[in-house]
Design an enzyme around this catalytic site. Sequence first.
Site, PDB file in Angstrom:
ATOM      1  N   SER A 106       0.812  -1.211   0.000  1.00  0.00           N
ATOM      2  CA  SER A 106       0.000   0.000   0.000  1.00  0.00           C
ATOM      3  C   SER A 106       0.849   1.267   0.000  1.00  0.00           C
ATOM      4  O   SER A 106       1.601   1.513  -0.930  1.00  0.00           O
ATOM      5  CB  SER A 106      -0.959  -0.050   1.197  1.00  0.00           C
ATOM      6  OG  SER A 106      -1.928   0.947   1.140  1.00  0.00           O
ATOM      7  N   ASP A 253      -2.494   6.090  -3.469  1.00  0.00           N
ATOM      8  CA  ASP A 253      -1.367   5.456  -2.801  1.00  0.00           C
ATOM      9  C   ASP A 253      -0.828   4.336  -3.686  1.00  0.00           C
ATOM     10  O   ASP A 253      -1.236   4.187  -4.837  1.00  0.00           O
ATOM     11  CB  ASP A 253      -1.772   4.941  -1.410  1.00  0.00           C
ATOM     12  CG  ASP A 253      -2.846   3.874  -1.462  1.00  0.00           C
ATOM     13  OD1 ASP A 253      -3.564   3.795  -2.478  1.00  0.00           O
ATOM     14  OD2 ASP A 253      -2.986   3.105  -0.488  1.00  0.00           O
ATOM     15  N   ASP A 255      -1.132   1.101  -4.049  1.00  0.00           N
ATOM     16  CA  ASP A 255      -2.007   0.116  -4.687  1.00  0.00           C
ATOM     17  C   ASP A 255      -3.352   0.704  -5.078  1.00  0.00           C
ATOM     18  O   ASP A 255      -4.250  -0.019  -5.503  1.00  0.00           O
ATOM     19  CB  ASP A 255      -2.201  -1.108  -3.800  1.00  0.00           C
ATOM     20  CG  ASP A 255      -2.942  -0.804  -2.503  1.00  0.00           C
ATOM     21  OD1 ASP A 255      -2.912   0.361  -2.060  1.00  0.00           O
ATOM     22  OD2 ASP A 255      -3.526  -1.734  -1.921  1.00  0.00           O
ATOM     23  N   ASP A 257      -5.938   1.932  -3.511  1.00  0.00           N
ATOM     24  CA  ASP A 257      -7.218   1.686  -2.843  1.00  0.00           C
ATOM     25  C   ASP A 257      -7.643   2.890  -2.003  1.00  0.00           C
ATOM     26  O   ASP A 257      -8.675   2.863  -1.350  1.00  0.00           O
ATOM     27  CB  ASP A 257      -7.188   0.407  -2.002  1.00  0.00           C
ATOM     28  CG  ASP A 257      -6.192   0.443  -0.862  1.00  0.00           C
ATOM     29  OD1 ASP A 257      -5.402   1.408  -0.764  1.00  0.00           O
ATOM     30  OD2 ASP A 257      -6.186  -0.526  -0.062  1.00  0.00           O
TER      31      ASP A 257
END
Length: 461
Positions: A106, A253, A255, A257
């Site tokens: 992340s 960010d 990834d 999400d």
Amino acid sequence: MAKYFGTDGFRGEANIGLTADHAYKVGRFLGWYYCECKRQKGDVTPATVVIGKDTRRSSYMFEYALVAGLVASGADAYMLHVTTTPSVAYVARVDSFDCGIMISASHNPYYDNGIKLINGQGEKMDEATIELVEAYLDGCLEVFGKKWDELPYATKDHIGTTVDYASGRNRYIGYLISLGIYSFKGMKVALDCANGASWNIARSVFEALGAKTYVINAEPNGININNNAGSTHIEGLQQYVKDNNLDVGFAYDGDADRCLCVDEKGNVVDGDAILYIYGCYMKERGKLLQNTVVTTVMSNFGLYKAFDEKGIGYAKTAVGDKYVYEYMTNNGCRLGGEQSGHIIFSKYASTGDGILTSLKMMEVMLAKKKTLSELAAPLTIYPQVLVNVKVKDKAAAQADPDVQAAVKNVENSLGDTGRILVRESGTEPLIRVMVEAPEKELCKKYVNDVVDVIRSKGHEA
């Protein structure tokens, strides 16, 4: 508490806290377990698992290790390659995979990585299955009525296969584009991709919808993910929006999400403000089911005051989008999220989705013909001070009568003008003391009142 998996997967520094061997064993277990679940029902077809990864150098290592474990156990591995966490959740759900895996840490620095497990409904994996994974990693697996010292390997034509599944990622892009109900033509939009998983997706979506798109931090090299970029370092996007006179900016960010926004003046519009803007938009159109927006205990006091003024109800969960989603699912809510920018629109996705969040903010701006700063203007974010105290025993510190009395005194002093929150860290030996009040100096004073008692009673480590 789980030994390896936290609220957002198995995370650690690559090849120190999380090794290639760990990844291989996770793949071995998942491949075998889902094949065995099917066999128990008389289905001899192989289990299918979809895998995505972010742009970290170590993501390739973990991808290959996971795939090796999966196919060795008889499962077929479908590879999305570099893609976002929400895309893995989407593909797992719509294409009826047994489960999904996302390789990402992340917003963490490049040298960390993680393995996120997603079930066949596109949701974060249930605790019971994660406990089985951990039991196998520790060599004490017991399932299907027996103990397993080792798992059987697949042989001959039962060995699994790998499938290039970039088409799944492309269909996810098409799905996002389909959610854009307004043309973005004439809008100047900045996208900060954090040199992460959104680098080859976000631009495609916004340009397809007609925006004049300005993209920064979209040149991943394996070690620059989140490096002075993206939602955790949003100051670069703030300056970029101002320097180029853009209408809005969105920062993701690693990834993708989560999403934070920057208005046309260069001000940050965080997750709380996103929940306020879209919550009001849903309320106005009669779409806010249960008249409730789901937040975490870390959402700002100002958000709740603003919701009260609009007649919008709210729920508070533990920190973590996992808990937000569980509450939403159990109570029929459509909107929830975190201050950090994990926003869940449950009608459209089963997890936080940064690109979807930015599309929804564009929708409100275009529908109401207002700038982002105008939409956020009625929300007053209260000053906040948070102090972490390292303690010997979290429970003992929390339960201390003098600490509780100090907290009660602060609550009484604040009344309905602010709030205090004292909670234990879920991953570290810390007590977090947070105060929100109309003035920063008041926040500091009340935090110190409680922290001083924790220290004077000998709880500090």
